[in-house]
Design a protein around this motif. Structure first.
Motif, PDB file in Angstrom:
ATOM      1  N   THR A 181       0.819  -1.223   0.000  1.00 15.94           N
ATOM      2  CA  THR A 181       0.000   0.000   0.000  1.00 15.94           C
ATOM      3  C   THR A 181       0.849   1.266   0.000  1.00 15.94           C
ATOM      4  OG1 THR A 181      -0.110   0.024   2.420  1.00 15.94           O
ATOM      5  CG2 THR A 181      -1.868  -1.159   1.249  1.00 15.94           C
ATOM      6  N   LYS A 182       2.151   1.095  -0.096  1.00 19.15           N
ATOM      7  CA  LYS A 182       3.084   2.240  -0.049  1.00 19.15           C
ATOM      8  C   LYS A 182       2.844   3.069   1.221  1.00 19.15           C
ATOM      9  CE  LYS A 182       3.710   2.439  -5.067  1.00 19.15           C
ATOM     10  NZ  LYS A 182       4.955   1.642  -5.009  1.00 19.15           N
ATOM     11  N   VAL A 183       2.805   2.398   2.345  1.00 15.15           N
ATOM     12  CA  VAL A 183       2.735   2.953   3.704  1.00 15.15           C
ATOM     13  C   VAL A 183       1.306   3.356   4.119  1.00 15.15           C
ATOM     14  CG1 VAL A 183       3.843   4.496   5.373  1.00 15.15           C
ATOM     15  CG2 VAL A 183       5.068   3.851   3.329  1.00 15.15           C
ATOM     16  N   ALA A 184       0.347   3.356   3.196  1.00 12.83           N
ATOM     17  CA  ALA A 184      -1.019   3.742   3.558  1.00 12.83           C
ATOM     18  C   ALA A 184      -1.577   2.833   4.657  1.00 12.83           C
ATOM     19  CB  ALA A 184      -1.926   3.706   2.333  1.00 12.83           C
ATOM     20  N   PHE A 185      -1.209   1.558   4.638  1.00 13.01           N
ATOM     21  CA  PHE A 185      -1.701   0.620   5.659  1.00 13.01           C
ATOM     22  C   PHE A 185      -1.303   1.089   7.049  1.00 13.01           C
ATOM     23  CE2 PHE A 185      -1.550  -3.044   8.421  1.00 13.01           C
ATOM     24  CZ  PHE A 185      -2.640  -3.814   8.056  1.00 13.01           C
ATOM     25  N   CYS A 215      -8.748  -5.843   3.769  1.00 13.60           N
ATOM     26  CA  CYS A 215      -9.338  -4.873   2.827  1.00 13.60           C
ATOM     27  C   CYS A 215      -8.370  -3.810   2.301  1.00 13.60           C
ATOM     28  CB  CYS A 215     -10.533  -4.172   3.484  1.00 13.60           C
ATOM     29  SG  CYS A 215     -10.157  -3.221   4.972  1.00 13.60           S
ATOM     30  N   LEU A 216      -7.245  -3.616   2.934  1.00 11.19           N
ATOM     31  CA  LEU A 216      -6.294  -2.590   2.485  1.00 11.19           C
ATOM     32  C   LEU A 216      -5.104  -3.280   1.841  1.00 11.19           C
ATOM     33  CD1 LEU A 216      -6.344  -0.189   5.585  1.00 11.19           C
ATOM     34  CD2 LEU A 216      -7.857  -0.210   3.590  1.00 11.19           C
ATOM     35  N   ASP A 217      -5.096  -3.321   0.516  1.00  5.26           N
ATOM     36  CA  ASP A 217      -4.050  -4.066  -0.182  1.00  5.26           C
ATOM     37  C   ASP A 217      -3.429  -3.301  -1.341  1.00  5.26           C
ATOM     38  OD1 ASP A 217      -6.165  -4.067  -1.917  1.00  5.26           O
ATOM     39  OD2 ASP A 217      -6.345  -6.250  -2.067  1.00  5.26           O
ATOM     40  N   GLN A 218      -3.723  -2.007  -1.436  1.00  2.57           N
ATOM     41  CA  GLN A 218      -3.132  -1.203  -2.511  1.00  2.57           C
ATOM     42  C   GLN A 218      -3.067   0.252  -2.057  1.00  2.57           C
ATOM     43  OE1 GLN A 218      -5.778  -0.837  -5.991  1.00  2.57           O
ATOM     44  NE2 GLN A 218      -7.394  -1.736  -4.727  1.00  2.57           N
ATOM     45  N   MET A 220      -3.805   4.059  -1.561  1.00  4.14           N
ATOM     46  CA  MET A 220      -5.048   4.827  -1.665  1.00  4.14           C
ATOM     47  C   MET A 220      -4.984   5.996  -0.695  1.00  4.14           C
ATOM     48  SD  MET A 220      -7.746   2.301   0.326  1.00  4.14           S
ATOM     49  CE  MET A 220      -7.127   0.823  -0.481  1.00  4.14           C
ATOM     50  N   PRO A 221      -5.769   7.069  -0.941  1.00  3.17           N
ATOM     51  CA  PRO A 221      -5.833   8.173   0.013  1.00  3.17           C
ATOM     52  C   PRO A 221      -6.342   7.686   1.372  1.00  3.17           C
ATOM     53  CG  PRO A 221      -6.806   8.803  -2.087  1.00  3.17           C
ATOM     54  CD  PRO A 221      -6.584   7.320  -2.147  1.00  3.17           C
ATOM     55  N   LEU A 222      -5.924   8.356   2.436  1.00  3.74           N
ATOM     56  CA  LEU A 222      -6.299   7.920   3.779  1.00  3.74           C
ATOM     57  C   LEU A 222      -7.805   7.944   3.999  1.00  3.74           C
ATOM     58  CD1 LEU A 222      -3.503   9.544   5.979  1.00  3.74           C
ATOM     59  CD2 LEU A 222      -3.714   7.167   5.229  1.00  3.74           C
ATOM     60  N   ILE A 223      -8.507   8.932   3.454  1.00  2.00           N
ATOM     61  CA  ILE A 223      -9.954   8.985   3.655  1.00  2.00           C
ATOM     62  C   ILE A 223     -10.624   7.779   2.996  1.00  2.00           C
ATOM     63  CG2 ILE A 223     -10.359  10.469   1.636  1.00  2.00           C
ATOM     64  CD1 ILE A 223     -12.271  10.501   5.019  1.00  2.00           C
ATOM     65  N   ASP A 224     -10.119   7.368   1.838  1.00  2.00           N
ATOM     66  CA  ASP A 224     -10.671   6.184   1.174  1.00  2.00           C
ATOM     67  C   ASP A 224     -10.349   4.918   1.965  1.00  2.00           C
ATOM     68  OD1 ASP A 224     -11.553   7.864  -0.798  1.00  2.00           O
ATOM     69  OD2 ASP A 224      -9.967   7.370  -2.222  1.00  2.00           O
ATOM     70  N   ALA A 225      -9.147   4.887   2.549  1.00  2.00           N
ATOM     71  CA  ALA A 225      -8.760   3.720   3.346  1.00  2.00           C
ATOM     72  C   ALA A 225      -9.630   3.604   4.592  1.00  2.00           C
ATOM     73  CB  ALA A 225      -7.284   3.820   3.723  1.00  2.00           C
ATOM     74  N   LEU A 226      -9.917   4.737   5.231  1.00  2.00           N
ATOM     75  CA  LEU A 226     -10.801   4.713   6.398  1.00  2.00           C
ATOM     76  C   LEU A 226     -12.200   4.251   6.013  1.00  2.00           C
ATOM     77  CD1 LEU A 226      -9.800   8.010   8.226  1.00  2.00           C
ATOM     78  CD2 LEU A 226      -9.346   5.678   9.005  1.00  2.00           C
ATOM     79  N   GLN A 227     -12.701   4.783   4.908  1.00  2.00           N
ATOM     80  CA  GLN A 227     -14.031   4.380   4.452  1.00  2.00           C
ATOM     81  C   GLN A 227     -14.071   2.886   4.166  1.00  2.00           C
ATOM     82  OE1 GLN A 227     -15.355   5.611   0.483  1.00  2.00           O
ATOM     83  NE2 GLN A 227     -17.333   6.210   1.367  1.00  2.00           N
ATOM     84  N   PHE A 229     -12.112   0.537   5.332  1.00  2.00           N
ATOM     85  CA  PHE A 229     -11.973  -0.243   6.559  1.00  2.00           C
ATOM     86  C   PHE A 229     -13.295  -0.335   7.302  1.00  2.00           C
ATOM     87  CE2 PHE A 229     -11.615  -0.491  11.134  1.00  2.00           C
ATOM     88  CZ  PHE A 229     -10.873  -1.648  11.306  1.00  2.00           C
ATOM     89  N   PHE A 230     -13.951   0.803   7.534  1.00  2.00           N
ATOM     90  CA  PHE A 230     -15.163   0.770   8.346  1.00  2.00           C
ATOM     91  C   PHE A 230     -16.290   0.008   7.652  1.00  2.00           C
ATOM     92  CE2 PHE A 230     -13.252   4.517  10.584  1.00  2.00           C
ATOM     93  CZ  PHE A 230     -13.183   3.915  11.837  1.00  2.00           C
ATOM     94  N   ILE A 231     -16.385   0.104   6.337  1.00  2.00           N
ATOM     95  CA  ILE A 231     -17.383  -0.692   5.615  1.00  2.00           C
ATOM     96  C   ILE A 231     -17.083  -2.180   5.791  1.00  2.00           C
ATOM     97  CG2 ILE A 231     -18.210  -1.331   3.318  1.00  2.00           C
ATOM     98  CD1 ILE A 231     -17.815   1.607   2.492  1.00  2.00           C
ATOM     99  N   TYR A 232     -15.837  -2.547   5.531  1.00  2.00           N
ATOM    100  CA  TYR A 232     -15.437  -3.954   5.599  1.00  2.00           C
ATOM    101  C   TYR A 232     -15.548  -4.496   7.023  1.00  2.00           C
ATOM    102  CZ  TYR A 232     -12.414  -8.093   5.279  1.00  2.00           C
ATOM    103  OH  TYR A 232     -11.910  -9.374   5.341  1.00  2.00           O
ATOM    104  N   ALA A 233     -15.023  -3.728   7.999  1.00  2.00           N
ATOM    105  CA  ALA A 233     -15.013  -4.201   9.378  1.00  2.00           C
ATOM    106  C   ALA A 233     -16.430  -4.377   9.921  1.00  2.00           C
ATOM    107  CB  ALA A 233     -14.220  -3.235  10.256  1.00  2.00           C
ATOM    108  N   ALA A 234     -17.324  -3.429   9.606  1.00  2.00           N
ATOM    109  CA  ALA A 234     -18.707  -3.553  10.064  1.00  2.00           C
ATOM    110  C   ALA A 234     -19.366  -4.791   9.463  1.00  2.00           C
ATOM    111  CB  ALA A 234     -19.495  -2.296   9.695  1.00  2.00           C
TER     112      ALA A 234
END
Length: 341
Positions: A181-185, A215-218, A220-227, A229-234
């Protein structure tokens, strides 16, 4: 009042506030190396491994602890395991050798073994982060699993005295995700740990990372990563507990009933969705206010009154309501949070 703060810039600034400093990391790693040298001296032929936030690259400041483990050689491990000897004598040996090696440098050093479930607890009596009361280390004494997959780690609270786990694979998976993820994770996990801490700690850090691995494997902007994560985790927590990503240990326990954790994830998800919607529609203050609900302290609050007042006639004219779901109405309205006040 207009705002020039995009969600991207707010999150970037926020994650920098909590990112561990180079000085903290250097000292924590130095102490970890000292401990690793001690346990290798105690158990010739053993190997050591590092895990936890420092090893995973997602540590936040203040930095208060570090984690490592020692894996005995197959020969030395023979007397230990389920149905055999417990890890207590191994933990006591760690205590003794660490005292021998580090007491001179850390005169306030104390080490706890009795009553510890999994790991020897080292208290340095000397913090790494200025202003903190102390800095600690957990040292796990592990043995190879007979299958060659994972380890047996101590669990003094069960009859067998040992559990299966694979912390080495866990660290490898996290580091691979950071690279992919180039550090986004790592940056996203830092933000998620802040969210968790500010909303009653419904999950342990490892549960957050285990779900993020799904869910985080590439990049992406942090706001997209948060979105994401919360969709997937829920969705995942709605189905059941989080399984061990390495497929070795059991399900990851939660700090609250699963239903309550699911509520918090859904609330955070809805606020993130709302923040993105506001930004896309040209309401930066409303977007910032929504994001603040998820990451208080990191994201300054903003007053969206003027933006919402301007939006009200359009919403009513279109036949809609002034606010829907978690949306904001005229004035400063804070939606009810599932995580409480």
């Amino acid at each position: 009042m207009a705002s020039n703060n995009s969600l991207a810039s707010l999150l970037d600034e926020g994650r920098r506030k909590i990112q561990v400093t180079a000085e903290e990391l250097d000292e924590a790693r130095r102490r970890r190396r000292l401990l690793a040298a001690s346990v290798r001296r105690a158990f010739p032929g053993s190997t050591t491994y590092f895990n936890g936030s420092v090893a995973h690259g997602d540590a936040n400041t203040p930095l208060t602890d570090v984690d490592l483990g020692v894996v005995l050689s197959k020969t030395d491990a023979k007397p230990y395991g389920p149905g055999k000897k417990s890890a207590m004598s191994l933990m006591e040996k760690v205590r003794d050798v660490v005292h021998e090696d580090l007491d001179d440098e850390f005169p306030k050093l104390t080490i706890e073994v009795a009553g510890r479930r999994r790991a020897v607890l080292v208290r340095f009596g000397d913090p790494v982060t200025y202003g903190q009361p102390d800095f600690t280390a957990d040292i796990m004494t592990a043995i190879p699993h007979p299958s060659g997959c994972g380890l047996y780690i101590p669990n003094t609270k069960i009859a067998d005295q040992w559990d299966r786990a694979d912390p080495v694979t866990h660290t490898r998976m996290v580091l691979e995700a950071i690279a992919d993820t180039k550090v986004a994770f790592a940056r996203t996990v830092r933000l998620l740990k802040h969210w968790n801490a500010k909303h009653s700690k419904p999950m342990c850090s490892w549960n957050i990372k285990a779900l993020a691995l799904g869910c985080l494997d590439q990049p992406m902007p942090l706001i997209d990563a948060l979105q994401m994560f919360f969709i997937y985790a829920a969705d995942e927590l709605d189905k059941g507990p989080t399984p061990d990503p390495a497929g070795v240990a059991g399900d990851i326990p939660l700090n609250m009933p699963r239903r309550e954790v699911h509520k918090r994830l859904c609330t955070a998800r809805d606020y993130i969705d709302l923040a993105i919607e506001h930004e896309m529609d040209g309401r930066p203050l409303s977007a910032q206010h929504a994001l603040h609900q998820v990451l208080p302290d990191l994201i300054p609050d903003a007053d969206p009154t003027e933006e919402e007042a301007a939006r009200l006639p359009m919403a009513v004219g279109a036949g809609g309501t002034a606010a829907s779901g978690l949306g904001l109405a005229v004035g400063r309205v804070t939606p009810t949070r599932a995580w409480g006040i």
